[in-house]
Design a protein around this motif. Sequence first.
Motif, PDB file in Angstrom:
ATOM      1  N   SER A   5       0.829  -1.206   0.000  1.00  0.00           N
ATOM      2  CA  SER A   5       0.000   0.000   0.000  1.00  0.00           C
ATOM      3  C   SER A   5       0.865   1.257   0.000  1.00  0.00           C
ATOM      4  O   SER A   5       0.469   2.292  -0.516  1.00  0.00           O
ATOM      5  N   HIS A   8       1.900   1.990  -3.785  1.00  0.00           N
ATOM      6  CA  HIS A   8       0.914   2.321  -4.812  1.00  0.00           C
ATOM      7  C   HIS A   8       0.496   3.782  -4.818  1.00  0.00           C
ATOM      8  O   HIS A   8       0.636   4.454  -5.821  1.00  0.00           O
ATOM      9  N   LEU A  10      -2.287   4.867  -5.162  1.00  0.00           N
ATOM     10  CA  LEU A  10      -3.552   4.945  -5.895  1.00  0.00           C
ATOM     11  C   LEU A  10      -4.543   3.991  -5.246  1.00  0.00           C
ATOM     12  O   LEU A  10      -4.139   2.967  -4.685  1.00  0.00           O
ATOM     13  N   SER A  11      -5.820   4.316  -5.355  1.00  0.00           N
ATOM     14  CA  SER A  11      -6.822   3.381  -4.851  1.00  0.00           C
ATOM     15  C   SER A  11      -6.747   2.099  -5.682  1.00  0.00           C
ATOM     16  O   SER A  11      -6.240   2.124  -6.816  1.00  0.00           O
ATOM     17  N   PRO A  12      -7.236   0.991  -5.153  1.00  0.00           N
ATOM     18  CA  PRO A  12      -7.204  -0.247  -5.942  1.00  0.00           C
ATOM     19  C   PRO A  12      -7.879  -0.105  -7.311  1.00  0.00           C
ATOM     20  O   PRO A  12      -7.362  -0.603  -8.306  1.00  0.00           O
ATOM     21  N   ALA A  13      -8.992   0.597  -7.372  1.00  0.00           N
ATOM     22  CA  ALA A  13      -9.690   0.768  -8.661  1.00  0.00           C
ATOM     23  C   ALA A  13      -8.848   1.608  -9.621  1.00  0.00           C
ATOM     24  O   ALA A  13      -8.750   1.293 -10.814  1.00  0.00           O
ATOM     25  N   HIS A  14      -8.243   2.670  -9.112  1.00  0.00           N
ATOM     26  CA  HIS A  14      -7.403   3.522  -9.968  1.00  0.00           C
ATOM     27  C   HIS A  14      -6.137   2.788 -10.392  1.00  0.00           C
ATOM     28  O   HIS A  14      -5.689   2.929 -11.532  1.00  0.00           O
ATOM     29  N   LEU A  15      -5.565   2.001  -9.485  1.00  0.00           N
ATOM     30  CA  LEU A  15      -4.381   1.222  -9.823  1.00  0.00           C
ATOM     31  C   LEU A  15      -4.704   0.204 -10.918  1.00  0.00           C
ATOM     32  O   LEU A  15      -3.933   0.042 -11.866  1.00  0.00           O
ATOM     33  N   GLN A  16      -5.850  -0.438 -10.827  1.00  0.00           N
ATOM     34  CA  GLN A  16      -6.243  -1.402 -11.860  1.00  0.00           C
ATOM     35  C   GLN A  16      -6.439  -0.700 -13.203  1.00  0.00           C
ATOM     36  O   GLN A  16      -5.971  -1.176 -14.242  1.00  0.00           O
TER      37      GLN A  16
END
Length: 166
Positions: A5, A8, A10-16
Amino acid sequence: MTSSSELHGLSPAHLQAWASIATVLERLPAALDAQLLRDSGVTHYEHGLLYALATAPDRTLRLSTLADYANSTLSRLSRAISRLEKKGWVRREVDPTDGRFTLAILTPEGHEQVVRANPAHHALVEELVFAPLTEPQVRQLAVICGRIATAIDPAAEVWVAPGQAG
């Protein structure tokens, strides 16, 4: 030890989403280059230059304008134009309206090159970019990419097809 964490940011959605965009940015140019080099002997960048000239009035653009269109330095553009000149597809002339500028002019042979290259190139673009999407997704893609392009450079013109303003 650093946790994932902390790496990254970035939020998980933004990272994806970013990972997907980054993958496309890495793989699509290589796929386009491979097809165009194999079938036409030009890179995607060179084909883009030829296409821009083919669609310009009198098949002619100032080198500075062509560099802007290609988001390229004049040095990179000049090297590419030299390669295209050696193939007989482009020629350079001093701009008769302002001698400070040089024009790139598509030759008839260069125009034929674009005409020959376009069907296979467009088929690959269709296969890789548009076939996996629905028509509403294609329209969304155009809007999304236009917004990203504007965020990168608000002064840059983003081409929009007639009747497709978003």
